[in-house]
Motif scaffolding. Sequence first.
Motif, PDB file in Angstrom:
ATOM      1  N   GLN A   6       0.831  -1.195   0.058  1.00  0.00           N
ATOM      2  CA  GLN A   6       0.029  -0.121  -0.006  1.00  0.00           C
ATOM      3  C   GLN A   6       0.956   1.281  -0.052  1.00  0.00           C
ATOM      4  OE1 GLN A   6      -3.038  -2.220   2.958  1.00  0.00           O
ATOM      5  NE2 GLN A   6      -3.735  -0.022   2.419  1.00  0.00           N
ATOM      6  N   LEU A   7       0.882   2.045  -1.086  1.00  0.00           N
ATOM      7  CA  LEU A   7       1.636   3.059  -1.273  1.00  0.00           C
ATOM      8  C   LEU A   7       1.557   4.167  -0.445  1.00  0.00           C
ATOM      9  CD1 LEU A   7       1.443   2.853  -4.903  1.00  0.00           C
ATOM     10  CD2 LEU A   7       3.072   1.945  -3.820  1.00  0.00           C
ATOM     11  N   ASP A   8       0.715   4.426   0.331  1.00  0.00           N
ATOM     12  CA  ASP A   8       0.566   5.522   1.466  1.00  0.00           C
ATOM     13  C   ASP A   8       0.094   4.916   2.871  1.00  0.00           C
ATOM     14  OD1 ASP A   8      -1.114   6.620  -1.476  1.00  0.00           O
ATOM     15  OD2 ASP A   8       0.882   7.663  -0.737  1.00  0.00           O
ATOM     16  N   SER A   9       0.806   5.374   3.679  1.00  0.00           N
ATOM     17  CA  SER A   9       0.410   5.016   4.956  1.00  0.00           C
ATOM     18  C   SER A   9      -0.657   5.879   5.822  1.00  0.00           C
ATOM     19  CB  SER A   9       1.680   4.819   5.991  1.00  0.00           C
ATOM     20  OG  SER A   9       2.466   6.232   6.122  1.00  0.00           O
ATOM     21  N   HIS A  10      -0.650   7.098   5.107  1.00  0.00           N
ATOM     22  CA  HIS A  10      -1.601   8.083   5.645  1.00  0.00           C
ATOM     23  C   HIS A  10      -2.053   8.778   4.396  1.00  0.00           C
ATOM     24  CE1 HIS A  10       0.365   7.381   9.427  1.00  0.00           C
ATOM     25  NE2 HIS A  10      -0.819   7.591   9.997  1.00  0.00           N
ATOM     26  N   VAL A  11      -3.431   8.977   4.235  1.00  0.00           N
ATOM     27  CA  VAL A  11      -4.319   9.860   3.602  1.00  0.00           C
ATOM     28  C   VAL A  11      -5.238  10.862   3.742  1.00  0.00           C
ATOM     29  CG1 VAL A  11      -5.825   9.803   1.192  1.00  0.00           C
ATOM     30  CG2 VAL A  11      -3.733   8.134   1.507  1.00  0.00           C
ATOM     31  N   SER A  12      -5.034  12.013   3.862  1.00  0.00           N
ATOM     32  CA  SER A  12      -6.142  13.164   4.369  1.00  0.00           C
ATOM     33  C   SER A  12      -6.715  13.818   3.147  1.00  0.00           C
ATOM     34  CB  SER A  12      -5.140  13.927   5.003  1.00  0.00           C
ATOM     35  OG  SER A  12      -5.973  14.891   5.767  1.00  0.00           O
ATOM     36  N   LEU A  21      -7.132   5.424  -2.605  1.00  0.00           N
ATOM     37  CA  LEU A  21      -6.023   4.537  -1.817  1.00  0.00           C
ATOM     38  C   LEU A  21      -5.434   3.700  -2.764  1.00  0.00           C
ATOM     39  CD1 LEU A  21      -8.239   3.734   1.364  1.00  0.00           C
ATOM     40  CD2 LEU A  21      -6.850   6.124   0.715  1.00  0.00           C
ATOM     41  N   ARG A  22      -4.047   3.816  -2.637  1.00  0.00           N
ATOM     42  CA  ARG A  22      -3.222   2.788  -3.727  1.00  0.00           C
ATOM     43  C   ARG A  22      -2.606   1.654  -3.229  1.00  0.00           C
ATOM     44  NH1 ARG A  22       1.277   6.709  -5.904  1.00  0.00           N
ATOM     45  NH2 ARG A  22       1.543   7.201  -3.760  1.00  0.00           N
ATOM     46  N   CYS A  23      -2.797   0.670  -4.231  1.00  0.00           N
ATOM     47  CA  CYS A  23      -2.414  -0.743  -3.717  1.00  0.00           C
ATOM     48  C   CYS A  23      -1.602  -1.435  -4.929  1.00  0.00           C
ATOM     49  CB  CYS A  23      -3.616  -1.703  -3.290  1.00  0.00           C
ATOM     50  SG  CYS A  23      -3.054  -3.388  -2.980  1.00  0.00           S
ATOM     51  N   HIS A  75      -6.141  -0.153  -7.108  1.00  0.00           N
ATOM     52  CA  HIS A  75      -6.523   0.974  -6.215  1.00  0.00           C
ATOM     53  C   HIS A  75      -7.923   1.109  -5.671  1.00  0.00           C
ATOM     54  CE1 HIS A  75      -2.535   1.776  -7.258  1.00  0.00           C
ATOM     55  NE2 HIS A  75      -2.732   2.538  -8.561  1.00  0.00           N
ATOM     56  N   THR A 112      -3.460   1.674   5.262  1.00  0.00           N
ATOM     57  CA  THR A 112      -3.710   3.178   4.871  1.00  0.00           C
ATOM     58  C   THR A 112      -4.546   3.831   5.940  1.00  0.00           C
ATOM     59  OG1 THR A 112      -3.006   3.003   2.451  1.00  0.00           O
ATOM     60  CG2 THR A 112      -3.984   4.879   3.227  1.00  0.00           C
TER      61      THR A 112
END
Lengths: 118, 115
Positions: A6-12, A21-23, A75, A112
């Motif tokens: 998963q390319l982002d640990s946090h998304v705001s 959310l990317r995978c 994604h 994420t």
Amino acid sequence: AQSVTQLDSHVSVSEGTPVLLRCNYSSSYSPSLFWYVQHPNKGLQLLLKYTSAATLVKGINGFEAEFKKSETSFHLTKPSAHMSDAAEYFCVVSPPNAGGTSYGKLTFGQGTILTVHP
Amino acid sequence: KAGVTQTPRYLIKTRGQQVTLSCSPISGHRSVSWYQQTPGQGLQFLFEYFSETQRNKGNFPGRFSGRQFSNSRSEMNVSTLELGDSALYLCASSWVALAGADTQYFGPGTRLTVL
């Protein structure tokens, strides 16, 4: 062997704006892919799953995901975020065939955390 | 239809003790899998049971064991607890877990704290 990143640990995001959310996955076979959501102090809830029937998969609560074999991606998207979407999301891969080391074993991404601002 | 239930929801133990966690699958589901969730390691597969037989096991020490009963209910046991065993333990059930053909449905988890 299979793995999930998963390319982002946090998304705001702000409420009402799109969610992405990317995978990316790696698998020796054509896998089954899932997205699960976990709200604080709760178990995992299935959002959607891909099992090769259609590349665009629709899930619950307005979420959908697109399987792209050439990019080995899966994604998760939602057109408009809601405050109740704030949670941790997991991309999960499962091998397509039973037997041996496959039984029951899901491989999870690191998750994420989605934050939604009013 | 009732979901997956796990008991107890919270547990506090001290190092060296042992603990037993219980999982009741969705009615009709015959496969039960167990996972450990920690902040550092994420979600890791412990083992899977089907018809009272362990079919698959993850990379955990022998202190972690489980069993399944004829009604598909499952228990997992951790002996000689260590501080690092503090985690959320999740149970999931499915019809037969044909690795990709079935969806796993998760319970709320048991939060184990080892002091």
